[in-house]
Design a protein around this motif. Sequence first.
Motif, PDB file in Angstrom:
ATOM      1  N   MET A   1       0.842  -1.206   0.000  1.00  0.00           N
ATOM      2  CA  MET A   1       0.000   0.000   0.000  1.00  0.00           C
ATOM      3  C   MET A   1       0.872   1.250   0.000  1.00  0.00           C
ATOM      4  SD  MET A   1      -2.775   1.255   2.883  1.00  0.00           S
ATOM      5  CE  MET A   1      -3.956  -0.021   2.459  1.00  0.00           C
ATOM      6  N   GLN A   2       0.516   2.224  -0.795  1.00  0.00           N
ATOM      7  CA  GLN A   2       1.289   3.462  -0.848  1.00  0.00           C
ATOM      8  C   GLN A   2       1.027   4.305   0.393  1.00  0.00           C
ATOM      9  OE1 GLN A   2       0.215   6.578  -3.712  1.00  0.00           O
ATOM     10  NE2 GLN A   2       2.314   6.477  -4.443  1.00  0.00           N
ATOM     11  N   THR A   3       2.096   4.793   1.015  1.00  0.00           N
ATOM     12  CA  THR A   3       1.915   5.619   2.197  1.00  0.00           C
ATOM     13  C   THR A   3       1.326   6.963   1.812  1.00  0.00           C
ATOM     14  OG1 THR A   3       4.190   6.390   1.995  1.00  0.00           O
ATOM     15  CG2 THR A   3       3.800   4.532   3.460  1.00  0.00           C
ATOM     16  N   THR A   4       0.432   7.455   2.640  1.00  0.00           N
ATOM     17  CA  THR A   4      -0.244   8.715   2.323  1.00  0.00           C
ATOM     18  C   THR A   4      -0.050   9.768   3.394  1.00  0.00           C
ATOM     19  OG1 THR A   4      -2.294   7.912   3.357  1.00  0.00           O
ATOM     20  CG2 THR A   4      -2.037   7.549   0.994  1.00  0.00           C
ATOM     21  N   LEU A   5       0.463   9.378   4.542  1.00  0.00           N
ATOM     22  CA  LEU A   5       0.677  10.308   5.644  1.00  0.00           C
ATOM     23  C   LEU A   5       2.137  10.267   6.079  1.00  0.00           C
ATOM     24  CD1 LEU A   5      -2.473   9.470   7.811  1.00  0.00           C
ATOM     25  CD2 LEU A   5      -2.193  11.411   6.276  1.00  0.00           C
ATOM     26  N   ARG A   6       2.573  11.360   6.688  1.00  0.00           N
ATOM     27  CA  ARG A   6       3.955  11.440   7.155  1.00  0.00           C
ATOM     28  C   ARG A   6       3.958  11.931   8.598  1.00  0.00           C
ATOM     29  NH1 ARG A   6       7.447  15.251   3.608  1.00  0.00           N
ATOM     30  NH2 ARG A   6       7.850  13.377   2.396  1.00  0.00           N
ATOM     31  N   ARG A   7       4.740  11.281   9.434  1.00  0.00           N
ATOM     32  CA  ARG A   7       4.837  11.705  10.823  1.00  0.00           C
ATOM     33  C   ARG A   7       5.395  13.115  10.915  1.00  0.00           C
ATOM     34  NH1 ARG A   7       4.005   7.445  14.181  1.00  0.00           N
ATOM     35  NH2 ARG A   7       4.358   5.358  13.308  1.00  0.00           N
ATOM     36  N   THR A   8       4.942  13.848  11.918  1.00  0.00           N
ATOM     37  CA  THR A   8       5.499  15.175  12.176  1.00  0.00           C
ATOM     38  C   THR A   8       6.247  15.126  13.510  1.00  0.00           C
ATOM     39  OG1 THR A   8       3.612  16.037  13.435  1.00  0.00           O
ATOM     40  CG2 THR A   8       3.483  16.165  11.030  1.00  0.00           C
ATOM     41  N   LYS A   9       6.838  16.254  13.875  1.00  0.00           N
ATOM     42  CA  LYS A   9       7.562  16.312  15.141  1.00  0.00           C
ATOM     43  C   LYS A   9       6.621  16.340  16.334  1.00  0.00           C
ATOM     44  CE  LYS A   9      11.545  18.620  13.062  1.00  0.00           C
ATOM     45  NZ  LYS A   9      12.402  19.835  13.029  1.00  0.00           N
ATOM     46  N   MET A  10       5.338  16.588  16.069  1.00  0.00           N
ATOM     47  CA  MET A  10       4.345  16.583  17.137  1.00  0.00           C
ATOM     48  C   MET A  10       3.740  15.192  17.278  1.00  0.00           C
ATOM     49  SD  MET A  10       2.347  20.194  16.578  1.00  0.00           S
ATOM     50  CE  MET A  10       2.035  19.857  14.845  1.00  0.00           C
ATOM     51  N   GLU A  11       3.836  14.626  18.450  1.00  0.00           N
ATOM     52  CA  GLU A  11       3.323  13.285  18.690  1.00  0.00           C
ATOM     53  C   GLU A  11       1.830  13.236  18.393  1.00  0.00           C
ATOM     54  OE1 GLU A  11       3.588   9.316  19.588  1.00  0.00           O
ATOM     55  OE2 GLU A  11       5.240  10.766  19.541  1.00  0.00           O
ATOM     56  N   GLY A  12       1.426  12.246  17.588  1.00  0.00           N
ATOM     57  CA  GLY A  12       0.013  12.049  17.300  1.00  0.00           C
ATOM     58  C   GLY A  12      -0.527  12.890  16.160  1.00  0.00           C
ATOM     59  N   TRP A  13       0.375  13.607  15.430  1.00  0.00           N
ATOM     60  CA  TRP A  13      -0.063  14.435  14.312  1.00  0.00           C
ATOM     61  C   TRP A  13       0.689  14.024  13.054  1.00  0.00           C
ATOM     62  CZ3 TRP A  13      -3.958  18.063  14.171  1.00  0.00           C
ATOM     63  CH2 TRP A  13      -4.548  18.358  15.406  1.00  0.00           C
ATOM     64  N   PHE A  14      -0.018  14.035  11.926  1.00  0.00           N
ATOM     65  CA  PHE A  14       0.507  13.492  10.679  1.00  0.00           C
ATOM     66  C   PHE A  14       0.222  14.433   9.509  1.00  0.00           C
ATOM     67  CE2 PHE A  14      -0.669  10.233  13.648  1.00  0.00           C
ATOM     68  CZ  PHE A  14       0.424   9.386  13.667  1.00  0.00           C
ATOM     69  N   GLU A  15       1.218  14.582   8.634  1.00  0.00           N
ATOM     70  CA  GLU A  15       1.059  15.465   7.479  1.00  0.00           C
ATOM     71  C   GLU A  15       0.330  14.741   6.351  1.00  0.00           C
ATOM     72  OE1 GLU A  15       3.738  17.817   4.107  1.00  0.00           O
ATOM     73  OE2 GLU A  15       4.719  16.638   5.682  1.00  0.00           O
ATOM     74  N   TYR A  16      -0.562  15.469   5.660  1.00  0.00           N
ATOM     75  CA  TYR A  16      -1.210  14.951   4.457  1.00  0.00           C
ATOM     76  C   TYR A  16      -0.176  14.968   3.328  1.00  0.00           C
ATOM     77  CZ  TYR A  16      -5.829  15.381   6.641  1.00  0.00           C
ATOM     78  OH  TYR A  16      -6.924  15.242   7.447  1.00  0.00           O
ATOM     79  N   TYR A  17       0.576  13.895   3.235  1.00  0.00           N
ATOM     80  CA  TYR A  17       1.702  13.831   2.301  1.00  0.00           C
ATOM     81  C   TYR A  17       1.228  13.500   0.881  1.00  0.00           C
ATOM     82  CZ  TYR A  17       6.048  12.024   0.265  1.00  0.00           C
ATOM     83  OH  TYR A  17       7.125  11.789  -0.547  1.00  0.00           O
ATOM     84  N   ARG A  18       0.505  12.409   0.728  1.00  0.00           N
ATOM     85  CA  ARG A  18      -0.066  12.036  -0.569  1.00  0.00           C
ATOM     86  C   ARG A  18      -1.594  11.974  -0.496  1.00  0.00           C
ATOM     87  NH1 ARG A  18       3.831  10.129  -4.082  1.00  0.00           N
ATOM     88  NH2 ARG A  18       5.790   9.473  -3.161  1.00  0.00           N
ATOM     89  N   GLU A  19      -2.142  12.487   0.536  1.00  0.00           N
ATOM     90  CA  GLU A  19      -3.588  12.495   0.740  1.00  0.00           C
ATOM     91  C   GLU A  19      -4.030  13.954   0.800  1.00  0.00           C
ATOM     92  OE1 GLU A  19      -6.649  10.891   4.210  1.00  0.00           O
ATOM     93  OE2 GLU A  19      -4.707   9.930   3.926  1.00  0.00           O
ATOM     94  N   ILE A  20      -5.245  14.242   0.350  1.00  0.00           N
ATOM     95  CA  ILE A  20      -5.678  15.631   0.316  1.00  0.00           C
ATOM     96  C   ILE A  20      -6.225  16.074   1.667  1.00  0.00           C
ATOM     97  CG2 ILE A  20      -6.182  15.599  -2.149  1.00  0.00           C
ATOM     98  CD1 ILE A  20      -9.176  15.526  -1.364  1.00  0.00           C
ATOM     99  N   CYS A  21      -5.935  17.308   2.015  1.00  0.00           N
ATOM    100  CA  CYS A  21      -6.499  17.915   3.212  1.00  0.00           C
ATOM    101  C   CYS A  21      -7.992  18.148   2.965  1.00  0.00           C
ATOM    102  CB  CYS A  21      -5.791  19.247   3.504  1.00  0.00           C
ATOM    103  SG  CYS A  21      -6.620  20.280   4.735  1.00  0.00           S
ATOM    104  N   PRO A  22      -8.869  17.737   3.882  1.00  0.00           N
ATOM    105  CA  PRO A  22     -10.307  17.919   3.672  1.00  0.00           C
ATOM    106  C   PRO A  22     -10.759  19.368   3.785  1.00  0.00           C
ATOM    107  CG  PRO A  22      -9.882  17.037   5.859  1.00  0.00           C
ATOM    108  CD  PRO A  22      -8.573  17.040   5.146  1.00  0.00           C
ATOM    109  N   ILE A  23      -9.875  20.251   4.216  1.00  0.00           N
ATOM    110  CA  ILE A  23     -10.236  21.669   4.364  1.00  0.00           C
ATOM    111  C   ILE A  23      -9.882  22.468   3.111  1.00  0.00           C
ATOM    112  CG2 ILE A  23      -9.996  23.722   5.794  1.00  0.00           C
ATOM    113  CD1 ILE A  23     -11.324  21.311   7.196  1.00  0.00           C
ATOM    114  N   CYS A  24      -8.633  22.369   2.652  1.00  0.00           N
ATOM    115  CA  CYS A  24      -8.211  23.155   1.477  1.00  0.00           C
ATOM    116  C   CYS A  24      -8.122  22.330   0.203  1.00  0.00           C
ATOM    117  CB  CYS A  24      -6.866  23.827   1.743  1.00  0.00           C
ATOM    118  SG  CYS A  24      -5.478  22.671   1.924  1.00  0.00           S
TER     119      CYS A  24
END
Length: 413
Positions: A1-24
């Motif tokens: 499966m292709q990864t779509t999220l990326r860990r950030t420096k904040m525990e429990g938060w993930f960047e929309y790397y290959r997935e679209i943000c539902p807001i913008c």
Amino acid sequence: MQTTLRRTKMEGWFEYYREICPICHKTGGCIRNEEGDLVGCIRVESKKVFSQSPLTYLHSLNEKQKKVTGQWVEKQVTKLDDQFLGLMYNGLIQNQLPLLKEHSEQLKLPNRGLMEHQIVTRGYRSITRSLVNQVISPTQLKGVPGFYENNGQWKLVNGIEGMLIPYRNVYNEIVGYQIRVDNPRPEISYIESNIPNLQMLLKKDNRTVLALLEGGEVIGEKQMNIGDEYIVEYNGQKTHIRLKKGNRYFWLSSAKRNLGCSPDGPVHIAIPSERLKKLEENPSEYRGAFRAKSVWITEGALKADIAADHISKAFTPEQIAKLGDTFVATAGVQSWASILPVLKELGAEQVNIAFDMDMLTNVYVKQAVTQLLAALKTENYLINYVVWNTKDGKGIDDLFLSSKRPQVRRIGN
């Protein structure tokens, strides 16, 4: 499966790397929490600010997204310090990879105008599927973006082909690369996305778009050209996309590979190649950090390099003495916060904001520039806003290449 999220420096938060943000409805930069009910968007404002660097607004989702599972997320390794990166990149990439003739010729074209000695001094390189096999590592490279471990060997990522653009820090250490891709693949841009768990995928022919539900059921298929739009309807909801030109620039990153690493978007310092050559030929005479009382801020290392080598076409030596010929470049306007510590390292007192002219029309670019201006005012920098007629060029490099002088307007003070 292709990864779509990326860990950030904040525990429990993930960047929309290959997935679209539902807001913008864009990828990259925006983040979500592990539970899937909160989103930090860097483009769309809300009443609650989540973080200042970059400026991120908190949004609550009416419909929760799925909880994050490990298979979605890229494993991250901490990047090593700049000095070690500089040593490794000089030894493994600068010394072992060439610059192909086709890439050298591209840099000499009228729209870039670099001469052979400037190209050599700046250290551009080429990366292809065959060339990466020439890179041999004498040591383990955990924490060096672009390298990963495979069966006991450390290898350079193999996939994207193009020209490597070095990113240099204030000590002239190469701390990352962007790849200017030879043949960018078209990308899917979301205009509206209301069908839960729908994936829009582009097939290998670069023309056929598939609409898939979770589980793989195809509910739509269409052949598209650049600029075409496609609306998929399902259960009374719709997703609206456009096929656009693919991104020309990507980071040299091994974040998706075993023990690989992300470059974390370094900032590039560009000075005229004549000065850079002297520095490289006599490194013992220039052991300290670059210093510059007045700097230009733009986006993209190649753009900054070209601008630094052609600023003398637009300004007199006396004018350059006041405005400076040092350029600070980020990969994009949204990452403006990374500029601030670099300005302090340079000892800057005055900044000339010279992003591409779409900062006047693109709402997200304009918002990011406004945030940068506010931060610079807080730090009491002298600020000049640089503008020009878009007919003379999109970027500051285009302007200088054509020997055109922009308007430099002082803000405040």
